[in-house]
Every structure is written in structure tokens, then in C-alpha cells.
Design a protein around this motif. Structure first.
Motif, PDB file in Angstrom:
ATOM      1  N   GLU A 137       2.980  -7.834 -17.219  1.00 26.90           N
ATOM      2  CA  GLU A 137       1.791  -7.064 -16.910  1.00 26.90           C
ATOM      3  C   GLU A 137       0.937  -7.699 -15.827  1.00 26.90           C
ATOM      4  N   ILE A 138       1.402  -8.740 -15.184  1.00 27.79           N
ATOM      5  CA  ILE A 138       0.687  -9.335 -14.061  1.00 27.79           C
ATOM      6  C   ILE A 138       1.490  -9.065 -12.796  1.00 27.79           C
ATOM      7  N   THR A 139       0.843  -8.367 -11.868  1.00 23.50           N
ATOM      8  CA  THR A 139       1.467  -8.097 -10.573  1.00 23.50           C
ATOM      9  C   THR A 139       0.883  -9.051  -9.550  1.00 23.50           C
ATOM     10  N   LYS A 140       1.729  -9.694  -8.773  1.00 22.05           N
ATOM     11  CA  LYS A 140       1.284 -10.633  -7.756  1.00 22.05           C
ATOM     12  C   LYS A 140       1.510 -10.043  -6.373  1.00 22.05           C
ATOM     13  N   SER A 141       0.495 -10.178  -5.514  1.00 24.17           N
ATOM     14  CA  SER A 141       0.594  -9.690  -4.150  1.00 24.17           C
ATOM     15  C   SER A 141      -0.334 -10.506  -3.262  1.00 24.17           C
ATOM     16  N   ALA A 195      -6.445   2.289  -4.579  1.00 19.94           N
ATOM     17  CA  ALA A 195      -6.534   3.398  -5.528  1.00 19.94           C
ATOM     18  C   ALA A 195      -5.186   4.073  -5.739  1.00 19.94           C
ATOM     19  N   SER A 196      -4.311   3.920  -4.781  1.00 22.01           N
ATOM     20  CA  SER A 196      -3.000   4.553  -4.904  1.00 22.01           C
ATOM     21  C   SER A 196      -1.949   3.622  -5.490  1.00 22.01           C
ATOM     22  N   THR A 197      -2.371   2.429  -5.848  1.00 24.28           N
ATOM     23  CA  THR A 197      -1.442   1.498  -6.494  1.00 24.28           C
ATOM     24  C   THR A 197      -1.262   1.926  -7.939  1.00 24.28           C
ATOM     25  N   ASN A 198      -0.093   2.410  -8.286  1.00 30.89           N
ATOM     26  CA  ASN A 198       0.161   2.980  -9.615  1.00 30.89           C
ATOM     27  C   ASN A 198       1.150   2.097 -10.384  1.00 30.89           C
ATOM     28  N   PRO A 199       0.663   1.179 -11.202  1.00 28.19           N
ATOM     29  CA  PRO A 199       1.567   0.309 -11.958  1.00 28.19           C
ATOM     30  C   PRO A 199       2.196   1.013 -13.146  1.00 28.19           C
ATOM     31  N   ALA A 200       3.379   0.605 -13.498  1.00 30.51           N
ATOM     32  CA  ALA A 200       4.066   1.213 -14.636  1.00 30.51           C
ATOM     33  C   ALA A 200       3.384   0.879 -15.949  1.00 30.51           C
ATOM     34  N   TYR A 216      -3.637  -7.631 -11.888  1.00 30.89           N
ATOM     35  CA  TYR A 216      -3.153  -7.702 -10.511  1.00 30.89           C
ATOM     36  C   TYR A 216      -3.796  -8.925  -9.859  1.00 30.89           C
ATOM     37  N   LEU A 217      -2.978  -9.845  -9.377  1.00 27.45           N
ATOM     38  CA  LEU A 217      -3.475 -11.099  -8.788  1.00 27.45           C
ATOM     39  C   LEU A 217      -3.232 -11.116  -7.293  1.00 27.45           C
ATOM     40  N   ASN A 218      -4.325 -11.296  -6.536  1.00 29.48           N
ATOM     41  CA  ASN A 218      -4.219 -11.523  -5.099  1.00 29.48           C
ATOM     42  C   ASN A 218      -3.968 -13.011  -4.885  1.00 29.48           C
ATOM     43  N   THR A 219      -2.748 -13.357  -4.507  1.00 28.67           N
ATOM     44  CA  THR A 219      -2.376 -14.774  -4.393  1.00 28.67           C
ATOM     45  C   THR A 219      -2.998 -15.445  -3.184  1.00 28.67           C
ATOM     46  N   THR A 220      -3.552 -14.668  -2.262  1.00 30.85           N
ATOM     47  CA  THR A 220      -4.207 -15.242  -1.081  1.00 30.85           C
ATOM     48  C   THR A 220      -5.641 -15.654  -1.386  1.00 30.85           C
ATOM     49  N   SER A 221      -6.399 -14.736  -2.026  1.00 30.17           N
ATOM     50  CA  SER A 221      -7.819 -15.000  -2.280  1.00 30.17           C
ATOM     51  C   SER A 221      -8.081 -15.603  -3.641  1.00 30.17           C
TER      52      SER A 221
END
Length: 348
Positions: free
Chosen positions: A19-23, A29-34, A41-46
Motif C-alpha cells: 500500500e505504499i507507492t514510491k515515486s 488527482a488522476s493518480t488512481n491506485p488499486a 504515496y511517498l515522494n522519494t525526492t522531497s
């Protein structure tokens, strides 16, 4: 259900990693996770973390639950300077030469700003021509010394030069070693055949004449006094003081004084004896030995024709041995060994 139980159940079922998405960018708003609502959702940059709070196709709502600016406080110290080794949960910084110890303080008031130290000065140089053994460098050690977020000066004292035969001078006193506000005093130089020993971290011994004055450990608390010399049919120098014991007294017509023993420390993780005194030199029977070196890096005393005095061991702060000699052969005193500064602290 409590947070602890929920977390435990998620871990047990293996749901958390799924349940953790890394990007490298933020969700849209259009990001539709299963996974739907509750997906992380983790922003690995910031370092920002988002939770999906409304799962409406094309109009999803992602709530920022971590702005990426906070960090878990580091409880322990980190530092630079010297040669760094690890001993279990501790870091050890060994300075064999002068430098700077720069700590970064941790959050824990009991662990994040405390160090242990061992500061040993340079040993003195031995006297010449039945010279006295030199004193070891001053030896100071303590635990739980408080440091701050600033570079701390570390000075490693050099050993003193041994006396030159025929110059009628004492060996040179060792140089001080310094860590922050802590100063260890250089070891006292040994006397030549007609002069007294010198005061120092441990005292340098008098040479083999009619003097029985000892070299004092000064200031007190860093080492020990020297032994005494003898003058009879043969001259023998006394032994230089060591961090752990006084120097030995010379015995008339027999042996020069032995160097005083050093002290053992396990600050690096292994037991090492340091700061031994130098043995006295002799001016008598060619078959008699020079004064025995003090354990912990002291130098051996010389004898008339077969052996010259030896130097104190580098980075152990040992005193140099007293030079031997007779009417046909006169030998220099041994140089003192350089000191060392060792710093230890918990890092995990």
C-alpha cells in the motif's frame, strides 16, 4: 482497534509494503491506485508522504501527511578527526599527530555530548654518560567529558631529545599534549652524570654521580617520581618515572635503576600499556646491563661499550633510556617517545 494492533495486523498480512507507492514526484488527482482510500504515496525526492482520502476516478484527493522537513532526532554523537575505528557501539578516534576533533552533538542529553579521553604527552629524553632515565609523558584519562558543536584542538606532544655525550646537560623535556581544556605535561628529561633529573609529567632521574635528588612528577596526578642514582666505584643513573609506578633506584656497583611501569588502558577496545619510564644508564663494569625499560614504551638504559640507550616508543609517551659510558666511550641518552590523544564515544 488501536493503532498498534492495526499496524501489527498489516505487518502480519504483508499489506503495508503493497500500500505504499514510491515515486520521484507527487501524486496527482488522476493518480488512481488499486488500493483505494488509505493508500500511501511517498515522494522519494522531497520526502513528503500523501494518503488517498477520496478515491473518485480522475478527481482523487491526496492529503499531505508529512511535509518532508522533519527528521527523527539523532540520539548519538558523530565526529571527525584522527584515525577512526569501531568498538561495538563506540567510535574511537586516535590522534597520533596533531589535528582537530569536530563533534556533531546528538539529541540525548546523556549520550549525545559526552566523550571519554586519554591524553598522553611526549616522554622526556634520557641523560648521557651514566645518565638518568627520562620520565614518561603525563597521563590523563577520564569519562563523560562534555563537548559542544565546535572543533576542538588536539595537540600530540613530541618526545624530547636525548642528552649529547660531553655536553653536561639534561635530556630535553617532552612536549605537552592537549585535548580541548585538558593538558598533559611532557615527561622530565634525565640528568647526565653530574646533574639532577628534570620535573615533568613523570620525573626524569638524576645521572650517576653523588646526587640523590629525584625528578618530581609535576603537576601531581599525571605520573610518578624518578628513582635515585648512585656514585661509588661505578656511576649508575636512576630510572625515570612511569605513569603507573616510580622509577627504580640505582644499586651501588650493580645496576642502574629500572624505568617505572606505565598504565594499561582499554579505551581503544584492547588493553595497551603506555607511558613507561626510561631505564638508567651505567658507567661501570662492561658486563653490567643498562637499566631495564619501564613497561609501556620506556627506553632501555645504555652501558659502557656494548649497547647504547634506546628511545621511548613512538605514540606511547615513553621516556628515553639514560646513556651509558666510561672513560673511553660515552653515549648519548635515548629520545623520548611521542604522545597520543584518544577519544571515545557511543554512536549507536
Amino acid at each position: 482497534m488501536s493503532t498498534t494492533k492495526v499496524t501489527a495486523n498489516l505487518i502480519a498480512t504483508g499489506a503495508v509494503p503493497d500500500e505504499i507507492t514510491k515515486s520521484s514526484s507527487d501524486p496527482t488527482a488522476s493518480t488512481n491506485p488499486a488500493g483505494g482510500v488509505g493508500t500511501l504515496y511517498l515522494n522519494t525526492t522531497s520526502g513528503e508522504m500523501f494518503s488517498l482520502t477520496d478515491a473518485t476516478g480522475g478527481a482523487n484527493v491526496w492529503t499531505n501527511i508529512g511535509d518532508g522537513t522533519g527528521t527523527v532526532p539523532v540520539q548519538y554523537m558523530t565526529a571527525t578527526g584522527g584515525t577512526i575505528t569501531t568498538d561495538g557501539n563506540f567510535k574511537v578516534h586516535v590522534f597520533n599527530a596533531s589535528g582537530t576533533f569536530t563533534p556533531t552533538i546528538g539529541a540525548s542529553s546523556s549520550l549525545g555530548n559526552k566523550v571519554d579521553y586519554l591524553v598522553i604527552a611526549g616522554g622526556g629524553g634520557g641523560g648521557s654518560q651514566a645518565g638518568g632515565g627520562a620520565g614518561a609523558g603525563g597521563y590523563l584519562t577520564a569519562t563523560a567529558f562534555t563537548v559542544t558543536n565546535t572543533g576542538l584542538t588536539v595537540t600530540v606532544g613530541a618526545g624530547g631529545a636525548g642528552a649529547t655525550a660531553g655536553a653536561n646537560t639534561q635530556g630535553v623535556k617532552g612536549s605537552n599534549s592537549v585535548f580541548s581544556s585538558i593538558t598533559s605535561t611532557g615527561g622530565g628529561g634525565g640528568g647526565d652524570y653530574n646533574s639532577n633529573g628534570m620535573a615533568g609529567g613523570s620525573g626524569g632521574a638524576p645521572g650517576g654521580d653523588n646526587s640523590v635528588n629525584i625528578g618530581l612528577a609535576s603537576p601531581a596526578g599525571q605520573g610518578n617520581n624518578s628513582g635515585t642514582s648512585t656514585f661509588n666505584s661505578e656511576r649508575h643513573g636512576g630510572g625515570g618515572g612511569g605513569a603507573g609506578a616510580v622509577g627504580g633506584n640505582a644499586v651501588s656497583d650493580t645496576n642502574p635503576g629500572a624505568g617505572g611501569a606505565g598504565l594499561s588502558s582499554s579505551i581503544t577496545g584492547s588493553a595497551v600499556v603506555r607511558a613507561g619510564g626510561g631505564g638508567g644508564g651505567q658507567n661501570g663494569d662492561n658486563s653490567d646491563p643498562g637499566g631495564v625499560a619501564g613497561t609501556g614504551g620506556g627506553g632501555t638504559g645504555g652501558q659502557p661499550t656494548l649497547s647504547q640507550a634506546t628511545a621511548g616508543t613512538v605514540n606511547l609517551g615513553g621516556g628515553g633510556g639514560g646513556g651509558g659510558g666510561n672513560s673511553s666511550a660515552n653515549w648519548n641518552g635515548g629520545a623520548g617517545g611521542s604522545g597520543v590523544v584518544i577519544i571515545r564515544y557511543q554512536f549507536q
